[in-house]
Design an enzyme around this catalytic site. Structure first.
Site, PDB file in Angstrom:
ATOM      1  N   ASP A   1      -2.943 -10.861  -2.033  1.00  0.00           N
ATOM      2  CA  ASP A   1      -3.553 -10.314  -0.555  1.00  0.00           C
ATOM      3  C   ASP A   1      -4.930  -9.970  -0.855  1.00  0.00           C
ATOM      4  O   ASP A   1      -5.575  -9.800  -1.936  1.00  0.00           O
ATOM      5  CB  ASP A   1      -2.757  -9.055  -0.456  1.00  0.00           C
ATOM      6  CG  ASP A   1      -2.870  -8.454   1.067  1.00  0.00           C
ATOM      7  OD1 ASP A   1      -1.927  -8.683   1.855  1.00  0.00           O
ATOM      8  OD2 ASP A   1      -3.885  -7.852   1.314  1.00  0.00           O
TER       9      ASP A   1
ATOM     10  N   HIS B   1      -6.399  -7.490   0.141  1.00  0.00           N
ATOM     11  CA  HIS B   1      -6.571  -6.124  -0.292  1.00  0.00           C
ATOM     12  C   HIS B   1      -5.903  -5.708  -1.604  1.00  0.00           C
ATOM     13  O   HIS B   1      -5.084  -6.287  -1.986  1.00  0.00           O
ATOM     14  CB  HIS B   1      -6.031  -5.213   0.905  1.00  0.00           C
ATOM     15  CG  HIS B   1      -6.610  -5.358   2.225  1.00  0.00           C
ATOM     16  ND1 HIS B   1      -6.272  -6.370   3.110  1.00  0.00           N
ATOM     17  CD2 HIS B   1      -7.582  -4.753   2.924  1.00  0.00           C
ATOM     18  CE1 HIS B   1      -6.983  -6.429   4.146  1.00  0.00           C
ATOM     19  NE2 HIS B   1      -7.619  -5.171   4.103  1.00  0.00           N
TER      20      HIS B   1
ATOM     21  N   ASP C   1      -4.325 -12.735   4.323  1.00  0.00           N
ATOM     22  CA  ASP C   1      -5.551 -12.397   4.824  1.00  0.00           C
ATOM     23  C   ASP C   1      -6.679 -12.494   4.133  1.00  0.00           C
ATOM     24  O   ASP C   1      -7.963 -12.463   4.463  1.00  0.00           O
ATOM     25  CB  ASP C   1      -5.478 -10.891   5.158  1.00  0.00           C
ATOM     26  CG  ASP C   1      -5.223 -10.016   4.133  1.00  0.00           C
ATOM     27  OD1 ASP C   1      -4.736 -10.700   2.635  1.00  0.00           O
ATOM     28  OD2 ASP C   1      -4.843  -8.577   3.985  1.00  0.00           O
TER      29      ASP C   1
ATOM     30  N   HIS D   1       0.747  -1.285   0.060  1.00  0.00           N
ATOM     31  CA  HIS D   1       0.027  -0.071  -0.247  1.00  0.00           C
ATOM     32  C   HIS D   1       0.801   1.249  -0.003  1.00  0.00           C
ATOM     33  O   HIS D   1       0.230   2.462  -0.290  1.00  0.00           O
ATOM     34  CB  HIS D   1      -0.967   0.081   1.390  1.00  0.00           C
ATOM     35  CG  HIS D   1      -2.027  -0.996   1.201  1.00  0.00           C
ATOM     36  ND1 HIS D   1      -2.941  -1.295   0.030  1.00  0.00           N
ATOM     37  CD2 HIS D   1      -2.273  -1.889   2.217  1.00  0.00           C
ATOM     38  CE1 HIS D   1      -3.807  -2.403   0.540  1.00  0.00           C
ATOM     39  NE2 HIS D   1      -3.539  -2.798   1.651  1.00  0.00           N
TER      40      HIS D   1
END
Lengths: 216, 391
Positions: free
Chosen positions: B173, B175, B262, B137
């Site tokens: 991931d 996200h 995750d 990120h």
């Protein structure tokens, strides 16, 4: 947000004598769907003579072999034959929600923006959609948080303070529904742990409707 | 695969810090995964290598010099910048608190991923992993979502500029891999592929199918946004529909995988609802695809994963086992469970098999929606790709 912040300033305007086929070609070339129509040449210190507006729907079928093609109009005719003369305009200082309401009410897709008699821009439904995207804050990395708070002074401030206490930035706030008792807000909050924030808010008595609790 | 072909980059310092007490991002996961692999006999000490240090200049290939200077200043006990200044760059926030030696430690994470890429790019190893890495990120001048420096972007930039490689980045991931995507959005020599829970529901709110890259890089950004409660089968179906085709068409020299853990159903931050079975299959497929399109060259990092003690070490052990071609036993070694269970005060799972998530009656509808997203994405990409033939 005001019309001046979302409108297109480089307006392509045409004269009433422009042949319809030229308008069709211009729409294709410029990728534009609405043309304001001005009478006479623009002169300094003189108002622009806005006499009409024409949209792609008005001219698209002219000259085509189609049941809905306008009767008795040829592609070589001047655009003044088809233009809408009763033009609904906006002002640069109009709030965009007013402009959006007008467009829906009058079922139109664009409004010329006039200031002191001069054509200063055009605002379209697409511009308003872009503004909606910007207002929703989706250009910044953030999570969605939905809450319902009491419809009374200070309720939203209390919520925002709780979020600020956690050192989380609020990127946007929008309201989705309200009645006498409660108002619902959709916030975009700059945290990857929206559930952690939701837990904290619930402990403080806030009704969080998104994100939901973890299942299981 | 014979020994010596895979390397596990490890620096104990990178597992021994916290961003803040109770912070969901727990670097100790990294040490737990290493010790689990050693105890299970799936990692040899000879395969473990320390990272080679990098300089601040290496960070500047991706990050803004003023941002790096700010992170450094924030990391020293004296002369700390104001909260207002830090918060303009995403620091001193809930997600990215300032912590002691922040610059030094996160630069160490970058060094470890750069080392992994160098090992593979130079042929010193066929594959390499840095489970401390995966800070996808972080932006050019902004910390975001627990990430301060973008180790993946620095390492990929180096693979492209210094080693002259075409790089495919695959991010599994939960996200969206927004930082890596935006940093290479105009770079035709880097393909970014991200499968994630849709930005409509989950941070960072991006990663939609229409994000396809800019200019000459159009078609080199690929996003597969998935529904909450996607589960193993639908995830793997969408993976198979998009990833092999994108990799074969792009023909990279190196694949970099961000293996955030995750997407697991026990993860408290996300809801993709996979099990270790599905995650293991995804890791194995990525290794097979590397064999097919890059001659095996693959670098794998960690990433998210917030069921940090019970799930992430097992997930990353499976990722390493796939990468190094090793077998794991069915049982989690008792010595490892007891040692970490005592240290952390938690009850750790006894097997690599997994409890299944509660089935959702909406599963067929979710799978159908995901399938339609993947199909429409591929159609859109094929159109873009046919306009610009692969370099």
């Amino acid at each position: 947000m005001l019309v001046s912040e979302v409108m297109t300033r480089q307006v392509v305007a045409i004269g009433p004598d422009t042949p319809i086929r030229d308008v069709q070609a211009l729409m294709e070339q410029r990728n534009v769907r609405h043309f304001p129509i001005l009478e006479g040449r623009a002169e300094p210190d003189k108002p622009d003579g806005l006499v009409g507006i024409v949209s792609d729907r008005d001219v698209r079928l002219v000259g085509a072999d189609h049941p809905r093609a306008p009767k008795g109009v040829k592609a070589t005719d001047p655009v003044s034959l088809l233009m809408v003369r009763d033009v609904i305009t906006a002002h640069p200082d109009d709030p965009i929600e007013e402009t959006a309401k007008t467009m829906r009410l009058k079922k139109i897709g664009a409004m010329p923006v006039m200031e002191d008699g001069r054509l200063v821009g055009i605002v379209t439904a697409t511009d308003l959609l872009d503004a909606l995207v910007r207002m929703s804050g989706v250009h910044q990395a953030a999570s969605r948080l939905e809450v319902e708070v009491a419809n009374r002074p200070g309720a939203l401030a209390e919520l925002l303070n709780l979020i600020a206490d956690r050192r989380i930035n609020v990127v946007s706030v929008m309201t989705t529904r309200g009645d006498d008792e409660t108002i619902s807000f959709v916030l975009r909050v700059a945290t990857a742990d929206a559930r952690g924030l939701a837990r904290h808010l619930k402990e403080a008595g806030i009704n969080v409707t998104w994100p939901p609790d973890k299942r299981g | 695969m014979s020994a010596g072909e895979a390397r596990f980059v490890f620096d104990p310092e990178l597992a021994g810090f916290q961003l803040a007490p109770e912070h969901p991002f727990k670097p100790v996961r990294y040490e737990m995964a290493r010790t689990l692999l050693l105890a299970a006999g799936a990692l040899d000490e000879a395969e473990v290598v320390p990272p080679r240090p990098i300089t601040d200049d290496d960070l500047l290939t991706v990050h803004d010099p003023r941002y790096v200077a700010l992170v450094k200043a924030a990391s020293s006990p004296s002369a700390r910048p104001s909260d207002a200044e830090l918060q303009r760059h995403g620091l001193a926030t809930a997600d990215n608190p300032v912590f002691p030696r922040m610059h030094h430690l996160v630069k160490g994470v970058v060094a470890a991923t750069v080392t992994a890429v160098d090992l593979v790019a130079t042929g010193a190893a066929r594959r390499a992993a840095n489970l401390a890495g995966g800070l996808h990120h972080a932006m050019r001048d902004r910390a975001s979502g627990f990430c301060v420096y973008n180790d993946l972007a620095v390492a990929i930039r180096r693979a492209v500029d210094r080693h002259g490689l075409r790089v495919a980045y695959v991010d599994v991931d939960a996200h969206h891999g927004d930082g890596v995507q935006w940093l290479f959005y105009d770079e035709p020599r880097v393909l970014t592929v991200s499968l994630h829970e849709s930005g409509r529901y989950l941070f960072p709110g991006t990663g939609f199918t229409y994000e396809t890259g800019n200019g000459r890089a159009r078609g080199s950004s690929v996003n597969v946004p998935l529904e909450p409660f996607t589960g193993d089968d639908s995830f793997l179906e969408c993976f198979e529909a998009v990833v092999p085709r994108a990799l074969r068409r792009f023909a990279p020299d190196l694949i970099v995988v961000q293996a955030g853990a995750d997407m697991h159903h026990r993860d408290p931050l996300a809801d993709l609802s996979l099990t270790l079975r599905g995650m293991r299959r995804a890791y194995e497929r990525l290794v097979e695809l590397a064999d097919e399109v890059t001659g095996g060259r693959l670098v794998l990092t960690g990433g998210g994963g917030y069921d940090a003690y019970r799930t992430v070490p097992r997930a990353w052990a499976l990722a390493w086992a796939a990468l190094a071609g090793r077998e794991l036993p069915d049982e989690v070694p008792a010595s490892w469970r007891e040692e970490w269970g005592r240290r952390l005060g938690v009850d750790l799972p006894a097997t690599f098999a997994d409890d299944e998530p509660e089935p959702t009656p909406r599963a067929p509808a979710i799978a159908s929606r995901n399938r339609s997203v993947a199909e429409r994405l591929l159609k859109q990409l094929e159109e873009i790709w046919s306009e610009a033939p692969a370099a």
